[in-house]
Motif scaffolding. Structure first.
Motif, PDB file in Angstrom:
ATOM      1  N   TYR A  21      41.176  36.827   6.964  1.00 23.36           N
ATOM      2  CA  TYR A  21      42.261  36.005   7.533  1.00 23.36           C
ATOM      3  C   TYR A  21      43.621  36.565   7.115  1.00 23.36           C
ATOM      4  CZ  TYR A  21      45.147  31.952   8.695  1.00 23.36           C
ATOM      5  OH  TYR A  21      46.122  31.132   9.217  1.00 23.36           O
ATOM      6  N   LEU A  60      40.878  31.882  11.747  1.00 22.91           N
ATOM      7  CA  LEU A  60      40.539  31.131  10.537  1.00 22.91           C
ATOM      8  C   LEU A  60      39.134  30.522  10.660  1.00 22.91           C
ATOM      9  CD1 LEU A  60      41.491  30.200   7.802  1.00 22.91           C
ATOM     10  CD2 LEU A  60      42.738  28.330   8.884  1.00 22.91           C
ATOM     11  N   TYR A  80      46.335  32.469   1.813  1.00 19.25           N
ATOM     12  CA  TYR A  80      45.220  31.645   1.339  1.00 19.25           C
ATOM     13  C   TYR A  80      45.066  31.801  -0.168  1.00 19.25           C
ATOM     14  CZ  TYR A  80      41.870  35.420   0.436  1.00 19.25           C
ATOM     15  OH  TYR A  80      41.237  36.506  -0.092  1.00 19.25           O
ATOM     16  N   LEU A  86      37.707  34.152   3.306  1.00 18.59           N
ATOM     17  CA  LEU A  86      39.035  34.110   3.951  1.00 18.59           C
ATOM     18  C   LEU A  86      39.767  35.451   3.852  1.00 18.59           C
ATOM     19  CD1 LEU A  86      40.315  30.603   2.768  1.00 18.59           C
ATOM     20  CD2 LEU A  86      39.150  31.226   4.889  1.00 18.59           C
TER      21      LEU A  86
END
Ligand code: FAD
Length: 368
Positions: free
Chosen positions: A296, A284, A252, A293
């Motif tokens: 993630y 996610l 990301y 994020l």
């Protein structure tokens, strides 16, 4: 045309649709755009392992037993030797990609996601995405645009820890499945796997390091398969694909996250690509809900570890026929070894039990 959304998913394959459904489950407005038209086909082994089916169920999708064809485990076949084992829990399901895609599209629509087909995304914008001249503002962008991801490139995420390529070709045949296993046939520097996908159809996929090797030429090294397929009509054309093993440094950047094959891949021999993308999608969506994020990245890496290890172990069998035959004999001498390897493959064995199994297997191979 929509002007704003919470989550914009680029790519409406299995990974993108799974992300759309998971984000809708958490109450986000979601738009998915794909340049193609459903049902989208793709060369694939078309086997869903039990862990993949479980991940789909988390997204509210249970595929009825009468769709596709179930298989109870995996069989390895190599130069006259054969070993098989059933999954420790549940069954796998062979299902044509087009059928799986239609089911996922229906679920995504029912969840309230807006699906735009024939709509290629042409670029990223600091606050959203570009569809030609049209700009859509969004909080999160998901790159689910497959192994050749442009989103990965646009977001500056094209940096790899490793990147290896094999070549795959697949064709369907109109014939009743002869086995209730998904079969993996090992040959000289290539594998052919056979997945039952309907009561009267199988999917045959070849994977090798040779970009020029095609199914018909490869099959000549597999007399057992040739005799089974001799009377069977091909029901689709042969189609090729890349089977990559690709690990990215990051998945990301800012508001852009990658999912599914765009975010890295394990060799197709594992049959775990779909499962990984479904599980990534769920995590996610959790991260969208948490507003960050960061997690993630960590969970994505952890989830890829087991399939990547299994791919490496399986591909050691590609190394030398004599070595593979020793391993096959070792599996044959104690069927629990293969059953435990399969249990590890689908995430039903602890790493410690797996290490113990590995030692027993190593010992058997040395003494075979
Ligand atoms: C030979 C082979 C056998 C395999 N066998 C198995 C198996 O048996 N079991 C298993 O679980 N996995 C298997 N896999 C892996 C599995 O096919 C993939 O992991 C899976 O397709 C990943 O889905 P995805 O949605 O990430 O990508 P894709 O399925 O590639 O979808 C990407 C989508 O993005 C769209 N797109 C691309 N660019 C744009 C753009 N700019 N704008 C809008 N849309 C765009 C495309 O049209 C496409 O629909 C196999 C793979 C190969 C190659």
């Amino acid at each position: 045309m929509v002007k704003t959304t919470d989550v914009f998913v680029i790519g409406g394959g299995p990974g993108g649709l799974a992300t759309a459904i998971a984000a809708r489950q958490r109450g986000f407005d979601v738009v998915v755009a794909d340049g193609a038209e459903p049902p989208i086909d793709k060369p694939c082994g078309e086997g869903l392992m039990p862990d993949g089916r479980a991940a789909l169920e988390q997204l509210g999708i249970s595929i009825p037993a009468e769709i596709g064809h179930s298989f109870r485990g995996i069989r390895f076949v190599s130069s006259g030797l054969s070993v098989d084992a059933s999954f420790p829990k549940g069954v796998g399901q062979g299902i044509r990609r087009t059928v799986l895609h239609s089911i996922m599209v229906a679920r995504a629509e029912a969840s309230g996601a807006s699906l735009l087909w024939h709509t290629p995304v042409s670029g990223l914008h600091p606050e959203g995405v570009l569809l030609g001249d049209h700009f859509v503002r969004c909080r999160w962008v998901v790159g689910a645009d497959g192994g050749h991801s442009l989103v990965r490139h646009w977001a500056g995420l094209d940096r790899y820890c490793y990147d290896r390529t094999r070549f795959a070709f697949r064709r369907h045949y109109r014939v009743s499945p002869w086995s209730d296993f998904m079969e993996l046939h090992w040959g000289p520097r290539c594998q052919i796997y056979v997945t039952p996908v309907a009561a009267d159809e199988i999917c045959v996929a070849l994977i090798s390091r040779d970009p020029h090797l095609r199914l018909d030429a490869a099959l000549t090294a597999f007399p057992e398969l040739v005799s089974r397929l001799s009377a069977a009509e091909p029901s689709t054309w042969e189609r090729g694909a890349i089977s990559a093993t690709r690990k990215l440094k990051r998945v990301y950047q800012g508001r852009v996250a990658l999912v599914g094959d765009a975010s890295g891949t394990v060799d197709a021999i594992t049959g775990e690509g779909l499962c990984l993308s479904f599980r990534q999608a769920a995590v996610l969506a959790e991260c969208f809900a948490a507003g960050s994020l960061e997690r993630y990245q960590e969970v994505h890496r952890a989830m890829a570890r087991r399939p990547a290890l299994m791919a490496r172990l399986m591909l050691t069998l590609d190394w030398k026929t004599s070595f593979r035959q020793r391993v096959m004999r070792a599996f044959g001498s104690d069927p629990r070894l293969f059953a435990r390897m399969l249990a590890m493959h689908v995430g039903a064995l602890s790493p410690i039990d797996f290490a113990t199994n590995g030692l027993s297997l190593g010992w058997r191979v040395l003494s075979a």
